[in-house]
Design a protein around this motif. Sequence first.
Motif, PDB file in Angstrom:
ATOM      1  N   LEU A 107      22.010  30.223  11.851  1.00  0.00           N
ATOM      2  CA  LEU A 107      23.232  30.476  12.555  1.00  0.00           C
ATOM      3  C   LEU A 107      24.214  31.211  11.894  1.00  0.00           C
ATOM      4  O   LEU A 107      24.773  32.041  12.254  1.00  0.00           O
ATOM      5  N   SER A 108      24.218  31.130  10.602  1.00  0.00           N
ATOM      6  CA  SER A 108      25.192  31.834   9.723  1.00  0.00           C
ATOM      7  C   SER A 108      24.567  33.348   9.870  1.00  0.00           C
ATOM      8  O   SER A 108      25.366  34.444   9.760  1.00  0.00           O
ATOM      9  N   GLY A 109      23.233  33.431   9.447  1.00  0.00           N
ATOM     10  CA  GLY A 109      22.655  34.941   9.466  1.00  0.00           C
ATOM     11  C   GLY A 109      22.480  35.669  10.669  1.00  0.00           C
ATOM     12  O   GLY A 109      22.682  36.790  10.583  1.00  0.00           O
ATOM     13  N   VAL A 110      22.182  35.337  12.051  1.00  0.00           N
ATOM     14  CA  VAL A 110      21.754  35.869  13.163  1.00  0.00           C
ATOM     15  C   VAL A 110      22.936  35.787  14.257  1.00  0.00           C
ATOM     16  O   VAL A 110      22.399  36.436  15.413  1.00  0.00           O
ATOM     17  N   THR A 111      23.624  34.842  14.213  1.00  0.00           N
ATOM     18  CA  THR A 111      24.868  34.698  15.270  1.00  0.00           C
ATOM     19  C   THR A 111      26.081  34.836  14.936  1.00  0.00           C
ATOM     20  O   THR A 111      26.619  34.889  13.871  1.00  0.00           O
ATOM     21  N   ASP A 112      27.103  34.833  15.815  1.00  0.00           N
ATOM     22  CA  ASP A 112      28.631  35.022  15.726  1.00  0.00           C
ATOM     23  C   ASP A 112      29.140  33.573  15.672  1.00  0.00           C
ATOM     24  O   ASP A 112      30.493  33.401  15.812  1.00  0.00           O
ATOM     25  N   SER A 113      28.452  32.531  15.336  1.00  0.00           N
ATOM     26  CA  SER A 113      28.933  31.244  15.361  1.00  0.00           C
ATOM     27  C   SER A 113      30.247  30.928  14.213  1.00  0.00           C
ATOM     28  O   SER A 113      29.818  31.733  13.107  1.00  0.00           O
ATOM     29  N   THR A 114      31.080  30.606  14.597  1.00  0.00           N
ATOM     30  CA  THR A 114      32.264  30.253  13.555  1.00  0.00           C
ATOM     31  C   THR A 114      31.995  28.873  12.963  1.00  0.00           C
ATOM     32  O   THR A 114      32.900  28.426  12.307  1.00  0.00           O
ATOM     33  N   VAL A 115      31.112  27.868  13.582  1.00  0.00           N
ATOM     34  CA  VAL A 115      31.133  26.774  12.946  1.00  0.00           C
ATOM     35  C   VAL A 115      29.483  26.458  12.679  1.00  0.00           C
ATOM     36  O   VAL A 115      28.826  25.429  13.233  1.00  0.00           O
ATOM     37  N   PRO A 116      28.736  27.336  11.866  1.00  0.00           N
ATOM     38  CA  PRO A 116      27.395  27.014  11.760  1.00  0.00           C
ATOM     39  C   PRO A 116      26.783  25.837  11.260  1.00  0.00           C
ATOM     40  O   PRO A 116      25.921  25.077  11.850  1.00  0.00           O
ATOM     41  N   PHE A 117      27.561  25.237  10.299  1.00  0.00           N
ATOM     42  CA  PHE A 117      27.120  23.971   9.470  1.00  0.00           C
ATOM     43  C   PHE A 117      27.425  22.500  10.737  1.00  0.00           C
ATOM     44  O   PHE A 117      26.505  21.979  10.848  1.00  0.00           O
ATOM     45  N   TRP A 118      28.537  22.548  11.227  1.00  0.00           N
ATOM     46  CA  TRP A 118      28.710  21.460  12.123  1.00  0.00           C
ATOM     47  C   TRP A 118      27.967  21.703  13.239  1.00  0.00           C
ATOM     48  O   TRP A 118      27.575  20.644  13.861  1.00  0.00           O
ATOM     49  N   ASP A 119      27.580  22.691  13.856  1.00  0.00           N
ATOM     50  CA  ASP A 119      26.706  22.895  14.947  1.00  0.00           C
ATOM     51  C   ASP A 119      25.381  22.471  14.562  1.00  0.00           C
ATOM     52  O   ASP A 119      24.616  21.920  15.398  1.00  0.00           O
ATOM     53  N   ALA A 120      24.960  22.785  13.221  1.00  0.00           N
ATOM     54  CA  ALA A 120      23.462  22.457  12.906  1.00  0.00           C
ATOM     55  C   ALA A 120      23.744  20.869  12.637  1.00  0.00           C
ATOM     56  O   ALA A 120      22.620  20.108  12.838  1.00  0.00           O
ATOM     57  N   LEU A 121      24.423  20.529  12.128  1.00  0.00           N
ATOM     58  CA  LEU A 121      24.695  18.899  11.717  1.00  0.00           C
ATOM     59  C   LEU A 121      24.546  18.088  13.059  1.00  0.00           C
ATOM     60  O   LEU A 121      23.876  16.844  12.977  1.00  0.00           O
ATOM     61  N   THR A 122      25.378  18.305  13.778  1.00  0.00           N
ATOM     62  CA  THR A 122      25.288  17.609  15.211  1.00  0.00           C
ATOM     63  C   THR A 122      23.881  17.770  15.919  1.00  0.00           C
ATOM     64  O   THR A 122      23.414  17.059  16.531  1.00  0.00           O
ATOM     65  N   THR A 123      23.352  19.157  15.810  1.00  0.00           N
ATOM     66  CA  THR A 123      21.934  19.304  16.477  1.00  0.00           C
ATOM     67  C   THR A 123      20.858  18.391  15.719  1.00  0.00           C
ATOM     68  O   THR A 123      20.222  17.682  16.395  1.00  0.00           O
ATOM     69  N   GLY A 124      20.994  18.148  14.360  1.00  0.00           N
ATOM     70  CA  GLY A 124      20.113  17.433  13.469  1.00  0.00           C
ATOM     71  C   GLY A 124      20.393  15.825  13.958  1.00  0.00           C
ATOM     72  O   GLY A 124      19.530  15.074  14.172  1.00  0.00           O
ATOM     73  N   LEU A 125      21.412  15.524  13.757  1.00  0.00           N
ATOM     74  CA  LEU A 125      21.764  14.235  14.323  1.00  0.00           C
ATOM     75  C   LEU A 125      21.473  13.658  15.670  1.00  0.00           C
ATOM     76  O   LEU A 125      20.665  12.504  15.875  1.00  0.00           O
ATOM     77  N   SER A 126      21.502  14.785  16.693  1.00  0.00           N
ATOM     78  CA  SER A 126      21.145  14.506  17.874  1.00  0.00           C
ATOM     79  C   SER A 126      19.744  14.243  18.024  1.00  0.00           C
ATOM     80  O   SER A 126      19.297  13.472  19.186  1.00  0.00           O
ATOM     81  N   LEU A 127      19.143  15.161  17.595  1.00  0.00           N
ATOM     82  CA  LEU A 127      17.541  14.898  17.502  1.00  0.00           C
ATOM     83  C   LEU A 127      16.933  13.803  17.088  1.00  0.00           C
ATOM     84  O   LEU A 127      16.193  13.206  17.828  1.00  0.00           O
ATOM     85  N   MET A 128      17.299  13.491  15.823  1.00  0.00           N
ATOM     86  CA  MET A 128      17.093  12.174  15.163  1.00  0.00           C
ATOM     87  C   MET A 128      17.285  10.859  16.086  1.00  0.00           C
ATOM     88  O   MET A 128      16.658  10.143  16.515  1.00  0.00           O
ATOM     89  N   ALA A 129      18.486  10.984  16.925  1.00  0.00           N
ATOM     90  CA  ALA A 129      19.026  10.011  17.513  1.00  0.00           C
ATOM     91  C   ALA A 129      18.156   9.777  18.922  1.00  0.00           C
ATOM     92  O   ALA A 129      17.737   8.756  19.497  1.00  0.00           O
TER      93      ALA A 129
END
Length: 198
Positions: A107-129
């Motif tokens: 997300l940091s490298g190829v998108t204009d996301s302003t919250v790459p870590f938080w977007d990735a963290l919620t994604t990871g937690l959500s997939l695990m859940a």
Amino acid sequence: MGWTEIVGFATGALCVWLVARQHVANWPIGIANNVFFIVLFAQSGLYADAGLQIVFIALAAYGWWSWTHGGGPGTAEALPVRRTTRTEWAVLAAAGAVGVLGLTLLLSGVTDSTVPFWDALTTGLSLMATYGQCRKLVESWWLWIAADLVYIPLYAYKGLYLTSALYAGFLALCVVGLLGWRRMLPARGARTAAEATA
């Protein structure tokens, strides 16, 4: 606030309520919810969350089958609620850490996301859940609670106030689901014997 966010709010709330009650209809309702959130998150620049919805649709198909067939071929017994084994925790934690790191870099490298870590963290937690939910692992509710505690301020920061409020509602429903599923666990002696074979 548009119609996509409003319909996403309604279907999301219904889905979590049905999961807490262990009602199999949560899966088709959840799939509809995912479709609405793909559009909403893509429009808001939450690209990992938008892509996550596609994965959720695939997991929902698996969870629907798992809940109705006990997770094994040739059986129609309902899948029981159980605790997460140490092996499952280790695999989930490793996969989650790798996934969050990889998504953050992507997300940091190829998108204009302003919250790459938080977007990735919620994604990871959500997939695990979601995986835990598919297997009726009671600790999946703790993962959802952790994800919701990040989602609520994240969506408010992005101006998605109704969605932020929805996730506050999800947080409350997760507590209800956790308590309900804990009551469904087998007796301590039976649980220990089952976990020893896992």
